[in-house]
Write a protein that holds these residues in place. Structure first.
Motif, PDB file in Angstrom:
ATOM      1  N   HIS A  79       0.837  -1.196   0.000  1.00  0.00           N
ATOM      2  CA  HIS A  79       0.000   0.000   0.000  1.00  0.00           C
ATOM      3  C   HIS A  79       0.874   1.249   0.000  1.00  0.00           C
ATOM      4  O   HIS A  79       1.944   1.271   0.625  1.00  0.00           O
ATOM      5  N   GLY A  80       0.382   2.296  -0.666  1.00  0.00           N
ATOM      6  CA  GLY A  80       1.079   3.575  -0.570  1.00  0.00           C
ATOM      7  C   GLY A  80       1.053   4.105   0.856  1.00  0.00           C
ATOM      8  O   GLY A  80       2.044   4.616   1.356  1.00  0.00           O
ATOM      9  N   ASP A  81      -0.120   3.964   1.508  1.00  0.00           N
ATOM     10  CA  ASP A  81      -0.246   4.330   2.917  1.00  0.00           C
ATOM     11  C   ASP A  81      -1.436   3.584   3.499  1.00  0.00           C
ATOM     12  O   ASP A  81      -2.126   2.841   2.796  1.00  0.00           O
ATOM     13  N   VAL A  82      -1.686   3.791   4.786  1.00  0.00           N
ATOM     14  CA  VAL A  82      -2.713   3.010   5.482  1.00  0.00           C
ATOM     15  C   VAL A  82      -4.127   3.378   5.050  1.00  0.00           C
ATOM     16  O   VAL A  82      -5.068   2.642   5.329  1.00  0.00           O
ATOM     17  N   ARG A  83      -4.289   4.501   4.361  1.00  0.00           N
ATOM     18  CA  ARG A  83      -5.634   4.968   4.000  1.00  0.00           C
ATOM     19  C   ARG A  83      -6.071   4.507   2.622  1.00  0.00           C
ATOM     20  O   ARG A  83      -7.239   4.658   2.264  1.00  0.00           O
ATOM     21  N   THR A  84      -5.163   3.970   1.841  1.00  0.00           N
ATOM     22  CA  THR A  84      -5.488   3.642   0.455  1.00  0.00           C
ATOM     23  C   THR A  84      -5.380   2.137   0.207  1.00  0.00           C
ATOM     24  O   THR A  84      -4.618   1.435   0.882  1.00  0.00           O
ATOM     25  N   PRO A  85      -6.147   1.636  -0.767  1.00  0.00           N
ATOM     26  CA  PRO A  85      -6.045   0.214  -1.100  1.00  0.00           C
ATOM     27  C   PRO A  85      -4.642  -0.126  -1.607  1.00  0.00           C
ATOM     28  O   PRO A  85      -3.894   0.758  -2.049  1.00  0.00           O
ATOM     29  N   ALA A  86      -4.309  -1.399  -1.551  1.00  0.00           N
ATOM     30  CA  ALA A  86      -3.022  -1.841  -2.093  1.00  0.00           C
ATOM     31  C   ALA A  86      -2.954  -1.502  -3.580  1.00  0.00           C
ATOM     32  O   ALA A  86      -3.953  -1.595  -4.303  1.00  0.00           O
ATOM     33  N   ASN A  87      -1.777  -1.074  -4.041  1.00  0.00           N
ATOM     34  CA  ASN A  87      -1.605  -0.818  -5.473  1.00  0.00           C
ATOM     35  C   ASN A  87      -0.634  -1.792  -6.127  1.00  0.00           C
ATOM     36  O   ASN A  87      -0.510  -1.817  -7.353  1.00  0.00           O
ATOM     37  N   ARG A  88       0.053  -2.579  -5.330  1.00  0.00           N
ATOM     38  CA  ARG A  88       0.940  -3.624  -5.841  1.00  0.00           C
ATOM     39  C   ARG A  88       0.744  -4.889  -5.008  1.00  0.00           C
ATOM     40  O   ARG A  88       0.340  -4.833  -3.837  1.00  0.00           O
ATOM     41  N   ILE A  89       1.081  -6.020  -5.609  1.00  0.00           N
ATOM     42  CA  ILE A  89       1.209  -7.265  -4.862  1.00  0.00           C
ATOM     43  C   ILE A  89       2.538  -7.904  -5.236  1.00  0.00           C
ATOM     44  O   ILE A  89       2.956  -7.856  -6.394  1.00  0.00           O
ATOM     45  N   LEU A  90       3.198  -8.445  -4.253  1.00  0.00           N
ATOM     46  CA  LEU A  90       4.358  -9.296  -4.464  1.00  0.00           C
ATOM     47  C   LEU A  90       3.896 -10.728  -4.236  1.00  0.00           C
ATOM     48  O   LEU A  90       3.206 -11.011  -3.255  1.00  0.00           O
ATOM     49  N   VAL A  91       4.248 -11.614  -5.150  1.00  0.00           N
ATOM     50  CA  VAL A  91       3.784 -13.003  -5.075  1.00  0.00           C
ATOM     51  C   VAL A  91       4.962 -13.941  -5.262  1.00  0.00           C
ATOM     52  O   VAL A  91       5.783 -13.753  -6.174  1.00  0.00           O
ATOM     53  N   ARG A  92       5.034 -14.925  -4.393  1.00  0.00           N
ATOM     54  CA  ARG A  92       6.012 -16.004  -4.547  1.00  0.00           C
ATOM     55  C   ARG A  92       5.243 -17.297  -4.777  1.00  0.00           C
ATOM     56  O   ARG A  92       4.261 -17.570  -4.072  1.00  0.00           O
ATOM     57  N   ALA A  93       5.658 -18.085  -5.768  1.00  0.00           N
ATOM     58  CA  ALA A  93       5.001 -19.350  -6.084  1.00  0.00           C
ATOM     59  C   ALA A  93       6.064 -20.408  -6.343  1.00  0.00           C
ATOM     60  O   ALA A  93       7.098 -20.132  -6.960  1.00  0.00           O
ATOM     61  N   THR A  94       5.820 -21.607  -5.858  1.00  0.00           N
ATOM     62  CA  THR A  94       6.780 -22.700  -5.975  1.00  0.00           C
ATOM     63  C   THR A  94       6.322 -23.687  -7.043  1.00  0.00           C
ATOM     64  O   THR A  94       5.173 -24.141  -7.024  1.00  0.00           O
ATOM     65  N   LYS A  95       7.208 -24.032  -7.952  1.00  0.00           N
ATOM     66  CA  LYS A  95       6.880 -25.016  -8.986  1.00  0.00           C
ATOM     67  C   LYS A  95       6.666 -26.373  -8.319  1.00  0.00           C
ATOM     68  O   LYS A  95       7.557 -26.904  -7.668  1.00  0.00           O
ATOM     69  N   GLY A  96       5.457 -26.894  -8.458  1.00  0.00           N
ATOM     70  CA  GLY A  96       5.121 -28.167  -7.834  1.00  0.00           C
ATOM     71  C   GLY A  96       4.814 -28.065  -6.360  1.00  0.00           C
ATOM     72  O   GLY A  96       4.644 -29.088  -5.693  1.00  0.00           O
ATOM     73  N   GLY A  97       4.722 -26.843  -5.828  1.00  0.00           N
ATOM     74  CA  GLY A  97       4.438 -26.676  -4.404  1.00  0.00           C
ATOM     75  C   GLY A  97       3.026 -27.105  -4.041  1.00  0.00           C
ATOM     76  O   GLY A  97       2.107 -27.014  -4.857  1.00  0.00           O
ATOM     77  N   ARG A  98       2.840 -27.548  -2.800  1.00  0.00           N
ATOM     78  CA  ARG A  98       1.531 -28.045  -2.363  1.00  0.00           C
ATOM     79  C   ARG A  98       1.045 -27.413  -1.058  1.00  0.00           C
ATOM     80  O   ARG A  98      -0.022 -27.749  -0.562  1.00  0.00           O
ATOM     81  N   ALA A  99       1.817 -26.521  -0.495  1.00  0.00           N
ATOM     82  CA  ALA A  99       1.418 -25.898   0.776  1.00  0.00           C
ATOM     83  C   ALA A  99       0.263 -24.924   0.542  1.00  0.00           C
ATOM     84  O   ALA A  99       0.090 -24.391  -0.559  1.00  0.00           O
ATOM     85  N   PRO A 100      -0.543 -24.666   1.576  1.00  0.00           N
ATOM     86  CA  PRO A 100      -1.657 -23.714   1.435  1.00  0.00           C
ATOM     87  C   PRO A 100      -1.155 -22.309   1.115  1.00  0.00           C
ATOM     88  O   PRO A 100      -0.039 -21.927   1.485  1.00  0.00           O
ATOM     89  N   THR A 101      -1.993 -21.543   0.456  1.00  0.00           N
ATOM     90  CA  THR A 101      -1.676 -20.153   0.144  1.00  0.00           C
ATOM     91  C   THR A 101      -1.600 -19.330   1.432  1.00  0.00           C
ATOM     92  O   THR A 101      -2.414 -19.498   2.335  1.00  0.00           O
ATOM     93  N   GLN A 102      -0.615 -18.440   1.495  1.00  0.00           N
ATOM     94  CA  GLN A 102      -0.463 -17.539   2.636  1.00  0.00           C
ATOM     95  C   GLN A 102      -0.570 -16.092   2.160  1.00  0.00           C
ATOM     96  O   GLN A 102      -0.008 -15.735   1.129  1.00  0.00           O
ATOM     97  N   ILE A 103      -1.293 -15.273   2.911  1.00  0.00           N
ATOM     98  CA  ILE A 103      -1.334 -13.837   2.652  1.00  0.00           C
ATOM     99  C   ILE A 103      -0.662 -13.142   3.830  1.00  0.00           C
ATOM    100  O   ILE A 103      -1.123 -13.234   4.967  1.00  0.00           O
ATOM    101  N   HIS A 104       0.439 -12.470   3.558  1.00  0.00           N
ATOM    102  CA  HIS A 104       1.225 -11.830   4.614  1.00  0.00           C
ATOM    103  C   HIS A 104       0.605 -10.486   5.008  1.00  0.00           C
ATOM    104  O   HIS A 104      -0.133  -9.879   4.233  1.00  0.00           O
TER     105      HIS A 104
END
Length: 255
Positions: free
Chosen positions: A199-224
């Motif tokens: 987020h740019g700041d606490v008052r505005t919606p997120a404008n970017r997402i960073l995503v990590r994904a594993t090839k063949g991964g099976r663990a549940p999705t996590q949102i930090h």
């Protein structure tokens, strides 16, 4: 550009640990590249590929943090690729620079030395603006760097999936309002997703997402927990400033 001469600036990244020459006009590396690098997990000895590397900001930032990686910078624009090569040399970082369209087929990748199942980590900042919703820059290179087609994301992720070894990780940055597109494109072949909203700041919606994904991964999705670049008064977040100065990493790089 004047009379065929490139107009360049030299800019400090990571608190001066990295100095990069880039075009004065057109697409310029900034916070997105540094945040992407700080979210990318790598260990000494890993082969790491930066897709759409531009002048090398993200990939070289990873190499500055993690000594001993085998870095490959992939860039379609020959001018930017030349600057990436010069930047690697000027900063005494070993890197292979390949002029290649990320959307090229497996044969073109193999001819450039990027065989299937040959890379431990891919990071990328694909063109992500929808031309129907954003004014296209009159600067051709800048427009190409930012504007996506309907298939850009899926083709880039397909290239990453093909190139990564089993259990290798893809890290990318994208528009926050395109989260559904990212999840759909990662649905085939990737798992163990981790998402970090920015987020740019606490008052505005997120404008970017960073995503990590594993090839063949099976663990549940996590949102930090979300990353706030500034507080309610617009004061820069101290943790973010440390990361931009090359003094820390983001959670996606630590798991």
């Amino acid at each position: 550009m004047t009379d065929g001469v490139l107009e360049l600036t030299e800019d400090a990244f990571l608190g001066g640990q990295l100095r990069l020459k880039q075009l004065k006009s057109g697409h310029r590396a900034g916070h997105d590249a540094v945040l992407l690098a700080a979210a990318t997990a790598a260990r000494s000895g890993d082969r790491v590929a930066d897709f759409g590397a531009g002048v090398g900001a993200a990939g070289l930032s990873v190499a500055r943090r993690v000594a001993g990686i085998d870095l490959v910078l992939v860039e379609i624009n020959a001018v930017l690729a030349g600057l990436a090569r010069a930047n690697a040399e000027a900063n005494a970082i070993q890197a292979s620079v390949i002029v290649l369209d990320v959307e090229a087929d497996a044969t073109a990748f193999a001819a450039a030395g990027l065989l299937p199942d040959s890379v431990d980590a891919v990071l990328m900042n694909p063109p992500f603006n929808d031309p129907a919703r954003h004014r296209v820059s009159p600067d051709t290179a800048r427009g190409a760097a930012h504007m996506a087609t309907a298939t850009t994301l899926s083709k880039w992720i397909h290239a990453a999936r093909r190139t990564l070894r089993s259990k290798g990780a893809l890290t990318l940055i994208w528009r926050a309002d395109g989260l559904a597109e990212v999840l759909s494109a990662l649905d085939h072949g990737f798992g163990s997703l981790q998402v970090l909203p920015v987020h740019g700041d606490v008052r505005t919606p997120a404008n970017r997402i960073l995503v990590r994904a594993t090839k063949g991964g099976r663990a549940p999705t996590q949102i930090h927990p979300a990353l706030m670049l500034n507080d309610e008064q617009g004061v820069p977040n101290r943790k973010v400033q440390e990361i931009l100065a090359g003094k820390g990493t983001l959670p996606l790089a630590n798991s």
